[in-house]
Enzyme design. Structure first.
Site, PDB file in Angstrom:
ATOM      1  CG  HIS A 112      51.513  10.907  57.914  1.00  0.00           C
ATOM      2  ND1 HIS A 112      50.624  11.943  58.108  1.00  0.00           N
ATOM      3  CD2 HIS A 112      52.592  11.441  57.281  1.00  0.00           C
ATOM      4  CE1 HIS A 112      51.146  13.056  57.607  1.00  0.00           C
ATOM      5  NE2 HIS A 112      52.337  12.779  57.104  1.00  0.00           N
TER       6      HIS A 112
ATOM      7  CE  LYS B  52      52.194  14.949  53.947  1.00  0.00           C
ATOM      8  NZ  LYS B  52      52.809  15.835  54.969  1.00  0.00           N
TER       9      LYS B  52
END
Length: 222
Positions: free
Chosen positions: A112, A139
């Site tokens: 992230h 991700k």
């Protein structure tokens, strides 16, 4: 009508009525760091598979214990039925942690960026580095500062078609990539159970996401 798989995020103990309205979800994500001791109760309420996530404060979460405690909590979630565990790319000794956890559940390695969206080249380099760590899904989530950041992330998914990659941007400017990432090849996207369960900026509710897919006749575009 077929909708793309949507992971429905749960950050607080849900009401039974709310879960009844989540039939459009493919599976759930339980945020162990936000649910606290109630995560087991939440898991017992679910009628679909769930992924477990336990974020440290540095990764936008609230877990403040030791790394061993955090990994141990994920192991407890796996024992309770979690079919997948979200492990941050920044996790110390990531290779050892993945080797330990992948014997108990599937694993998703996540990154992230809460500041911005790097260049397309830097994003591709990041993913190639992440691929050095065996996992089931990767991700990459950034923060959009321009509408063009959506294009970078959607292209990132398409450039590495042989791996399962979830990629989109946070923030209001990144909503487009949240909606479109399954069309680019992401195995799923995320939505909150309802407004009170939002776990990231720009995250739409499951009802909103499903309504959009129905409005554009998503099935005919896949």
């Amino acid at each position: 009508m077929k909708n793309p798989p949507v992971c429905c995020v749960i950050t607080r103990l849900p009401e039974a009525e709310s879960l009844k309205k989540s039939e459009g979800a493919a599976f759930y994500e339980l945020r162990l760091d936000l649910l606290g001791e109630s995560w087991r109760e939440a898991a017992a309420m679910l009628d679909k598979p769930f992924m477990a996530t336990c974020r440290r404060s540095a990764e936008g979460g609230s877990f403040s214990g030791s790394e061993e405690e955090r990994i141990g909590l994920l192991e407890k979630a796996a024992a309770a039925g979690a079919f997948m565990l979200d492990i941050e790319y920044s996790t110390p000794h990531l290779g050892e942690v993945l080797k330990r956890l992948r014997t108990q559940s599937k694993c998703l390695v996540s990154h992230h960026n809460f500041a911005d969206t790097p260049s397309a080249g830097d994003l591709k380099t990041l993913v190639k580095d992440m691929l050095n760590y065996p996992a089931d899904i990767y991700k990459v989530i950034t923060t959009a500062t321009s509408i063009n950041d959506n294009i970078k992330l959607l292209n990132l998914i398409k450039e590495i078609p042989d791996k399962k990659i979830v990629a989109f941007a946070m923030g209001n400017l990144g909503i487009l990539s949240r909606i479109l990432c399954p069309l680019a090849g992401s195995p799923f996207t995320y939505a909150s159970l309802n407004d009170s369960n939002q776990s990231a900026s720009g995250q739409m509710t499951l009802a909103q996401m499903i309504e959009i897919y129905r409005s554009v006749n998503y099935e005919n575009h896949t």
